[in-house]
Design a protein around this motif. Structure first.
Motif, PDB file in Angstrom:
ATOM      1  N   GLY A 150      -3.231  -5.011  16.951  1.00 27.60           N
ATOM      2  CA  GLY A 150      -3.865  -5.926  16.798  1.00 27.60           C
ATOM      3  C   GLY A 150      -4.505  -6.167  15.470  1.00 27.60           C
ATOM      4  O   GLY A 150      -5.141  -7.284  15.273  1.00 27.60           O
ATOM      5  N   GLY A 151      -4.794  -5.312  14.615  1.00 21.96           N
ATOM      6  CA  GLY A 151      -5.501  -5.339  13.543  1.00 21.96           C
ATOM      7  C   GLY A 151      -4.365  -5.797  12.123  1.00 21.96           C
ATOM      8  O   GLY A 151      -3.438  -6.093  12.358  1.00 21.96           O
ATOM      9  N   TYR A 152      -4.821  -5.106  11.119  1.00 20.55           N
ATOM     10  CA  TYR A 152      -4.007  -5.102   9.900  1.00 20.55           C
ATOM     11  C   TYR A 152      -4.355  -3.782   9.072  1.00 20.55           C
ATOM     12  O   TYR A 152      -5.273  -3.259   9.168  1.00 20.55           O
ATOM     13  CB  TYR A 152      -3.964  -6.369   9.073  1.00 20.55           C
ATOM     14  N   TYR A 153      -3.033  -3.319   8.350  1.00 20.65           N
ATOM     15  CA  TYR A 153      -3.043  -2.174   7.729  1.00 20.65           C
ATOM     16  C   TYR A 153      -3.093  -2.507   6.096  1.00 20.65           C
ATOM     17  O   TYR A 153      -3.460  -1.773   5.349  1.00 20.65           O
ATOM     18  CB  TYR A 153      -1.828  -1.121   7.892  1.00 20.65           C
ATOM     19  N   LEU A 154      -3.011  -3.776   6.048  1.00 18.63           N
ATOM     20  CA  LEU A 154      -2.804  -4.415   4.352  1.00 18.63           C
ATOM     21  C   LEU A 154      -3.524  -5.752   4.383  1.00 18.63           C
ATOM     22  O   LEU A 154      -3.019  -6.669   5.268  1.00 18.63           O
ATOM     23  CB  LEU A 154      -1.739  -4.003   3.721  1.00 18.63           C
ATOM     24  N   LEU A 155      -4.237  -6.128   3.514  1.00 20.07           N
ATOM     25  CA  LEU A 155      -4.496  -7.836   3.166  1.00 20.07           C
ATOM     26  C   LEU A 155      -4.721  -7.826   1.925  1.00 20.07           C
ATOM     27  O   LEU A 155      -5.306  -7.046   1.149  1.00 20.07           O
ATOM     28  CB  LEU A 155      -5.966  -7.890   3.704  1.00 20.07           C
ATOM     29  N   ALA A 156      -4.010  -8.814   1.459  1.00 15.42           N
ATOM     30  CA  ALA A 156      -3.960  -9.028  -0.281  1.00 15.42           C
ATOM     31  C   ALA A 156      -4.057 -10.522  -0.482  1.00 15.42           C
ATOM     32  O   ALA A 156      -3.776 -11.413   0.286  1.00 15.42           O
ATOM     33  CB  ALA A 156      -2.485  -8.704  -0.762  1.00 15.42           C
ATOM     34  N   MET A 157      -4.726 -10.999  -1.499  1.00 19.83           N
ATOM     35  CA  MET A 157      -5.209 -12.156  -1.723  1.00 19.83           C
ATOM     36  C   MET A 157      -5.348 -12.465  -3.313  1.00 19.83           C
ATOM     37  O   MET A 157      -5.451 -11.135  -4.273  1.00 19.83           O
ATOM     38  CB  MET A 157      -6.330 -12.727  -0.810  1.00 19.83           C
ATOM     39  N   LYS A 158      -5.298 -13.738  -3.759  1.00 18.76           N
ATOM     40  CA  LYS A 158      -5.203 -13.967  -5.238  1.00 18.76           C
ATOM     41  C   LYS A 158      -6.703 -14.341  -5.351  1.00 18.76           C
ATOM     42  O   LYS A 158      -7.120 -14.593  -6.742  1.00 18.76           O
ATOM     43  CB  LYS A 158      -4.251 -14.828  -5.529  1.00 18.76           C
ATOM     44  N   GLU A 159      -7.539 -14.925  -4.547  1.00 20.78           N
ATOM     45  CA  GLU A 159      -9.040 -15.377  -4.797  1.00 20.78           C
ATOM     46  C   GLU A 159      -9.768 -14.765  -3.308  1.00 20.78           C
ATOM     47  O   GLU A 159      -9.017 -14.769  -2.482  1.00 20.78           O
ATOM     48  CB  GLU A 159      -9.123 -16.728  -5.143  1.00 20.78           C
ATOM     49  N   LEU A 160     -10.803 -14.641  -3.672  1.00 20.79           N
ATOM     50  CA  LEU A 160     -11.983 -14.260  -2.535  1.00 20.79           C
ATOM     51  C   LEU A 160     -12.075 -15.363  -1.377  1.00 20.79           C
ATOM     52  O   LEU A 160     -12.700 -16.411  -1.941  1.00 20.79           O
ATOM     53  CB  LEU A 160     -13.136 -13.531  -2.900  1.00 20.79           C
ATOM     54  N   HIS A 161     -11.671 -15.292  -0.161  1.00 21.74           N
ATOM     55  CA  HIS A 161     -11.847 -16.065   0.660  1.00 21.74           C
ATOM     56  C   HIS A 161     -12.729 -15.260   1.859  1.00 21.74           C
ATOM     57  O   HIS A 161     -12.416 -14.677   2.668  1.00 21.74           O
ATOM     58  CB  HIS A 161     -10.414 -16.333   1.592  1.00 21.74           C
ATOM     59  N   MET A 162     -14.027 -15.912   1.867  1.00 18.39           N
ATOM     60  CA  MET A 162     -15.277 -14.973   2.466  1.00 18.39           C
ATOM     61  C   MET A 162     -14.799 -15.252   3.866  1.00 18.39           C
ATOM     62  O   MET A 162     -15.278 -14.320   4.771  1.00 18.39           O
ATOM     63  CB  MET A 162     -16.375 -15.533   2.311  1.00 18.39           C
ATOM     64  N   LEU A 163     -14.385 -16.223   4.368  1.00 15.65           N
ATOM     65  CA  LEU A 163     -14.132 -16.619   5.789  1.00 15.65           C
ATOM     66  C   LEU A 163     -13.354 -15.486   6.500  1.00 15.65           C
ATOM     67  O   LEU A 163     -13.290 -15.443   7.669  1.00 15.65           O
ATOM     68  CB  LEU A 163     -13.590 -18.015   5.978  1.00 15.65           C
ATOM     69  N   SER A 220     -12.250  -3.488  14.422  1.00 13.47           N
ATOM     70  CA  SER A 220     -11.863  -2.193  15.156  1.00 13.47           C
ATOM     71  C   SER A 220     -11.342  -2.834  16.622  1.00 13.47           C
ATOM     72  O   SER A 220     -11.358  -2.011  17.782  1.00 13.47           O
ATOM     73  CB  SER A 220     -12.724  -1.086  15.235  1.00 13.47           C
ATOM     74  N   THR A 221     -10.966  -3.976  16.792  1.00 16.56           N
ATOM     75  CA  THR A 221     -10.473  -4.544  18.097  1.00 16.56           C
ATOM     76  C   THR A 221      -9.042  -5.171  17.666  1.00 16.56           C
ATOM     77  O   THR A 221      -8.750  -5.422  16.800  1.00 16.56           O
ATOM     78  CB  THR A 221     -11.606  -5.696  18.785  1.00 16.56           C
ATOM     79  N   ALA A 222      -8.647  -5.482  19.158  1.00 19.26           N
ATOM     80  CA  ALA A 222      -7.097  -6.152  18.926  1.00 19.26           C
ATOM     81  C   ALA A 222      -7.244  -7.421  18.416  1.00 19.26           C
ATOM     82  O   ALA A 222      -6.250  -8.234  18.379  1.00 19.26           O
ATOM     83  CB  ALA A 222      -6.408  -5.947  20.291  1.00 19.26           C
ATOM     84  N   THR A 223      -8.442  -8.298  18.307  1.00 21.81           N
ATOM     85  CA  THR A 223      -8.685  -9.612  17.946  1.00 21.81           C
ATOM     86  C   THR A 223      -8.458  -9.784  16.506  1.00 21.81           C
ATOM     87  O   THR A 223      -8.392 -11.121  16.029  1.00 21.81           O
ATOM     88  CB  THR A 223      -9.686  -9.916  18.521  1.00 21.81           C
ATOM     89  N   VAL A 224      -8.650  -8.640  15.716  1.00 16.10           N
ATOM     90  CA  VAL A 224      -8.735  -8.935  14.255  1.00 16.10           C
ATOM     91  C   VAL A 224      -7.743  -9.605  13.690  1.00 16.10           C
ATOM     92  O   VAL A 224      -7.999 -10.583  12.839  1.00 16.10           O
ATOM     93  CB  VAL A 224      -9.122  -7.522  13.544  1.00 16.10           C
ATOM     94  N   ARG A 225      -6.372  -9.173  13.802  1.00 16.87           N
ATOM     95  CA  ARG A 225      -5.419 -10.124  13.115  1.00 16.87           C
ATOM     96  C   ARG A 225      -5.329 -11.514  13.357  1.00 16.87           C
ATOM     97  O   ARG A 225      -5.223 -12.229  12.513  1.00 16.87           O
ATOM     98  CB  ARG A 225      -3.966  -9.225  13.294  1.00 16.87           C
ATOM     99  N   ALA A 226      -5.246 -11.802  14.897  1.00 19.20           N
ATOM    100  CA  ALA A 226      -5.180 -13.116  15.347  1.00 19.20           C
ATOM    101  C   ALA A 226      -6.440 -13.939  14.618  1.00 19.20           C
ATOM    102  O   ALA A 226      -6.197 -15.087  14.241  1.00 19.20           O
ATOM    103  CB  ALA A 226      -5.240 -13.117  16.787  1.00 19.20           C
ATOM    104  N   ALA A 227      -7.685 -13.332  14.651  1.00 17.62           N
ATOM    105  CA  ALA A 227      -8.700 -14.145  14.138  1.00 17.62           C
ATOM    106  C   ALA A 227      -8.613 -14.321  12.668  1.00 17.62           C
ATOM    107  O   ALA A 227      -9.162 -15.534  12.144  1.00 17.62           O
ATOM    108  CB  ALA A 227      -9.992 -13.275  14.258  1.00 17.62           C
ATOM    109  N   LEU A 272       3.885 -12.060   5.926  1.00 19.53           N
ATOM    110  CA  LEU A 272       3.539 -11.182   6.625  1.00 19.53           C
ATOM    111  C   LEU A 272       4.567 -10.023   6.221  1.00 19.53           C
ATOM    112  O   LEU A 272       5.575 -10.221   6.280  1.00 19.53           O
ATOM    113  CB  LEU A 272       3.747 -11.350   8.254  1.00 19.53           C
ATOM    114  N   LEU A 273       3.812  -8.630   6.266  1.00 17.73           N
ATOM    115  CA  LEU A 273       4.713  -7.573   6.004  1.00 17.73           C
ATOM    116  C   LEU A 273       5.382  -7.043   7.167  1.00 17.73           C
ATOM    117  O   LEU A 273       4.946  -7.670   8.483  1.00 17.73           O
ATOM    118  CB  LEU A 273       3.832  -6.405   5.377  1.00 17.73           C
TER     119      LEU A 273
END
Length: 205
Positions: free
Chosen positions: A144-157, A165-172, A186-187
């Motif tokens: 429910g989390g993610y092993y990689l996050l990539a972006m081209k600018e910082l999105h603080m939200l 460290s919970t199963a809600t992270v990816r969905a949120a 998505l990879l």
């Protein structure tokens, strides 16, 4: 920094710990002991370092704890510079690492941890390729989390108000990306190893 075909300068952030007995894989260690957990973590470090080296993407290791002895180079990450993660929750620490990379001149930044035995150079390369035509790229983990996050600018939200460290992270995270109107890619989904059940699944037991 290496550049993509559209001129984006790539950088990879690696969040890691030094392989020290009793300070890594604590959830796993509760079931298999500190020594066995350390051996698993060393194996995961090797897998991650191999993927990073094969991808050839400029990278910085961000350590959760300071090395026990001053060192210019970490033996687990030969040739890679390292920094200390700042204080704060995981979201704050990741945001700070992304901000540092962007300030240093990167325009395409990804972050990974060291918990994913299925990670290969192809996943890292694919993330940056997808980032040329998307705003963020996420590597979903089976927990429910993610092993990689990539972006081209910082999105603080994307780093705020998460139960890390919970199963809600990816969905949120995906919900926040939708609120911001970001184009998401998505990879392939991969499994992390955090618990004894994860370890058994990885070993095929």
């Amino acid at each position: 920094m290496t550049k993509l075909s559209n001129g984006l300068s790539r950088h990879l952030i690696i969040f890691a710990r030094q392989p020290v007995l009793g300070r890594v894989k604590t959830r796993l260690a509760a079931d298999i002991g500190d020594t066995a957990a350390l051996a698993v973590y060393r194996e995961l470090l090797t897998i991650t370092a191999t993927a990073v080296g094969a991808a050839g993407i400029p990278a910085t290791v961000w350590l959760a704890d300071a090395p026990d002895l001053p060192t210019a180079e970490l033996p687990e990450w030969p040739g890679l510079p390292w920094l200390l993660q700042p204080a704060g929750d995981l979201g704050h620490r990741m945001a700070a690492a992304f901000a540092t990379a962007f300030v240093a001149g990167a325009s395409a930044v990804a972050i990974i941890g060291t918990d994913c035995p299925g990670l290969r150079a192809a996943h890292l390369e694919q993330a940056f390729e997808l980032l040329q035509h998307h705003d963020i790229v996420l590597g979903p983990a089976t927990d429910g989390g993610y092993y990689l996050l990539a972006m081209k600018e910082l999105h603080m939200l994307l780093f705020a108000n998460k139960e890390w460290s919970t199963a809600t992270v990816r969905a949120a995270t995906l919900a926040d990306a939708a609120r911001l109107g970001l184009r998401v890619a998505l990879l392939p989904q991969l499994a992390d190893v955090d618990t004894v059940a994860d370890l058994r699944a990885w070993r095929g037991e």
